[in-house]
Structures are given as structure tokens and as C-alpha cells.
Design a protein around this motif. Structure first.
Motif, PDB file in Angstrom:
ATOM      1  N   VAL A   1       0.868  -1.174   0.000  1.00 37.69           N
ATOM      2  CA  VAL A   1       0.000   0.000   0.000  1.00 37.69           C
ATOM      3  C   VAL A   1       0.906   1.225   0.000  1.00 37.69           C
ATOM      4  N   LEU A   2       0.727   2.113  -0.975  1.00 36.82           N
ATOM      5  CA  LEU A   2       1.565   3.303  -1.103  1.00 36.82           C
ATOM      6  C   LEU A   2       0.728   4.552  -0.860  1.00 36.82           C
ATOM      7  N   MET A   3       1.312   5.529  -0.193  1.00 36.63           N
ATOM      8  CA  MET A   3       0.659   6.832  -0.040  1.00 36.63           C
ATOM      9  C   MET A   3       1.705   7.906   0.209  1.00 36.63           C
TER      10      MET A   3
ATOM     11  N   VAL B   1       6.819   9.329  -0.449  1.00 43.01           N
ATOM     12  CA  VAL B   1       5.870   8.244  -0.640  1.00 43.01           C
ATOM     13  C   VAL B   1       6.248   7.107   0.301  1.00 43.01           C
ATOM     14  N   TRP B   2       5.333   6.740   1.180  1.00 45.47           N
ATOM     15  CA  TRP B   2       5.542   5.638   2.105  1.00 45.47           C
ATOM     16  C   TRP B   2       4.978   4.369   1.483  1.00 45.47           C
ATOM     17  N   THR B   3       5.736   3.296   1.540  1.00 44.36           N
ATOM     18  CA  THR B   3       5.298   1.993   1.058  1.00 44.36           C
ATOM     19  C   THR B   3       5.120   1.059   2.247  1.00 44.36           C
ATOM     20  N   PHE B   4       3.888   0.643   2.487  1.00 45.92           N
ATOM     21  CA  PHE B   4       3.585  -0.315   3.544  1.00 45.92           C
ATOM     22  C   PHE B   4       3.484  -1.705   2.920  1.00 45.92           C
TER      23      PHE B   4
ATOM     24  N   VAL C   1      -0.892  -6.913  10.109  1.00 46.29           N
ATOM     25  CA  VAL C   1       0.386  -6.253  10.343  1.00 46.29           C
ATOM     26  C   VAL C   1       0.916  -5.674   9.042  1.00 46.29           C
ATOM     27  N   LEU C   2       1.294  -4.402   9.082  1.00 44.42           N
ATOM     28  CA  LEU C   2       1.936  -3.761   7.935  1.00 44.42           C
ATOM     29  C   LEU C   2       3.202  -3.076   8.418  1.00 44.42           C
ATOM     30  N   ARG C   3       4.209  -3.057   7.542  1.00 39.92           N
ATOM     31  CA  ARG C   3       5.487  -2.469   7.915  1.00 39.92           C
ATOM     32  C   ARG C   3       5.988  -1.554   6.801  1.00 39.92           C
TER      33      ARG C   3
ATOM     34  N   GLY D   1      10.879   4.285  10.224  1.00 38.35           N
ATOM     35  CA  GLY D   1      10.369   2.931  10.085  1.00 38.35           C
ATOM     36  C   GLY D   1       9.057   2.798  10.831  1.00 38.35           C
ATOM     37  N   VAL D   2       8.136   1.989  10.284  1.00 38.41           N
ATOM     38  CA  VAL D   2       6.796   1.860  10.849  1.00 38.41           C
ATOM     39  C   VAL D   2       6.413   0.392  10.965  1.00 38.41           C
TER      40      VAL D   2
END
Length: 232
Positions: free
Chosen positions: A165-167, A178-181, A201-203, A213-214
Motif C-alpha cells: 500500500v503506497l501513499m 511516498v511511504w510503502t507499507f 500487520v503492515l510495515r 520505520g513503521v
């Protein structure tokens, strides 16, 4: 320094760990991420145990959507002192949450804000001279949590292990990227004395030095609201 937070939304408990790190970056024009179907979670108040290094405290996330838009806030307090104060205000559009303003009121720092100027198609910041192009579905450092929940709630079967998932995500200090989960699958997680089974869970892995980092665990039984969160 490290930080973390633990949340509880009645009747069960949840946990969130947070280590905010500001990272300055830019998104090239035209490098816009895709948009997704969303189903916005109903109003909620989540209470968290906050951990920041050796300091522990309490946090509260308030999510208030209305027909006109939304207000979202998270506050963290330890020993009677405010450690964290973020706020996001905006509306909704075809891509989900559409932030208009994000503010950072963390203790010891001046108030800073990111402004999503949708009429001009740019993101601007207080105290920063440059602007950045605004992509459809763009979020701020707080609203992405609810946007991710809305994406998962709209089509949970799509988010299988390995799915991305990108946003576009903007902070309050002139940073945007752009963050890529990446979906890690389902995990049972123990939080505040109870167990959430099958949390999604997404990272998001850091892309460069000092990047954020998430790890986030979404509760499928409560509209995929964040049960636990770790930022590092």
C-alpha cells in the motif's frame, strides 16, 4: 531517543509504540502513488500507554469524522507534562481522508504545520519556504493511520502477505515522501492485558539514514483501527 505508546479502545485493549523521527525528503513531480477504495471507521477514542525511551505515560487518540470532514488528534502525557501533540483536520474525497492542515505541538518545539492547499495542488509548511506537489490520497504524519484503516476496512481480503500500500505522507517540518507499507500477514497480539487475534500487520522500512520505520497492527474486529503502532 526512542518512544512508544499503548492504546485501548473499549471493551478490549490495544497497544501502540511510537518513536517519531523527522526525516526531510522530497517526492519527484509525477511520482504519484495509486489511490484505493476506502471505508472510513466510525468515531472512536483510543487510549494508549506511551513509551519514549525510559519514560512511560499515557496517550489518547481522538477520531471525529462528520458529514463535513474530520478532526483527528493524539496527545501524549508523562509526569503531567505534554510529550506529544499532533492534530490533523480535513475533509473526505474520492481517495479517502483529505487532510487540510497538520500541526505538531510537541513539547520543547515551536508549533509547526503542514498545509494541504488542494486548490493549488501543493503542500506548504510554516517556517519553510519550499512547496511540494500534492498527490491524490496524500496524508500527514497522523492521518495515515486512519487512511490505512479505511483502506483495510474497504477490502480486507486484498491485503494478503506481501501486498503493498503506497501513499504520500507529509510531516510538519518540510518533509514529504511516498511511504510503502508491506503487508506482513496476520498476528495475534497481546495488549493491555487482552489478546487481539488476527491483527493485520503492515510495515514500512526506512529508505535512507534517519528515515522513519513503521510497524502497525490493525484490529479487524474494530474497523481496523490501530491496535499497536511502533515508529522508529
Amino acid at each position: 531517543p526512542a518512544a512508544s505508546v499503548v492504546a485501548a479502545h473499549a471493551p478490549a485493549a490495544a497497544q501502540l509504540e511510537a518513536l517519531p523521527v523527522d526525516a526531510r525528503s522530497s517526492m519527484p513531480v509525477g511520482d504519484a502513488p495509486p489511490t484505493y477504495a476506502t471505508r472510513v471507521p466510525p468515531p472512536a477514542t483510543l487510549r494508549y500507554e506511551l513509551r519514549r525511551g525510559l519514560v512511560t505515560g499515557q496517550g489518547e487518540l481522538s477520531w471525529r469524522p462528520t458529514s463535513d470532514g474530520y478532526e483527528l488528534q493524539i496527545e501524549g502525557v508523562a509526569f503531567g507534562l505534554s510529550l506529544l501533540g499532533w492534530g490533523s483536520q480535513g475533509r473526505f474525497d474520492a481517495a479517502g481522508l483529505a487532510p487540510q492542515r497538520f500541526v505538531d505541538r510537541r513539547r520543547g518545539r515551536d508549533l509547526r504545520a503542514a498545509n494541504f492547499q488542494r486548490d493549488k495542488g501543493v503542500i506548504s509548511w510554516s517556517g519553510v519556504t519550499h512547496e511540494a506537489p500534492l498527490a491524490a490520497g496524500a496524508q500527514d504524519r497522523l492521518s495515515w493511520m486512519l487512511q490505512l484503516a479505511a483502506i483495510a476496512e474497504a477490502d480486507p481480503a486484498r491485503l494478503v502477505a506481501g501486498e503493498r500500500v503506497l501513499m504520500q505522507v507529509a510531516g510538519a517540518r518540510g518533509d514529504v515522501d511516498v511511504w510503502t507499507f508491506v503487508v506482513g500477514g496476520r498476528e495475534d497480539v497481546d495488549v493491555a492485558g487482552s489478546r487481539i487475534e488476527g491483527a493485520l500487520v503492515l510495515r514500512r522500512a526506512p529508505r535512507k539514514p534517519f528515515d522513519t520505520g513503521v510497524e502497525v497492527w490493525l484490529d479487524p474486529t474494530r474497523h481496523h483501527l490501530p491496535a499497536r503502532l511502533k515508529l522508529s
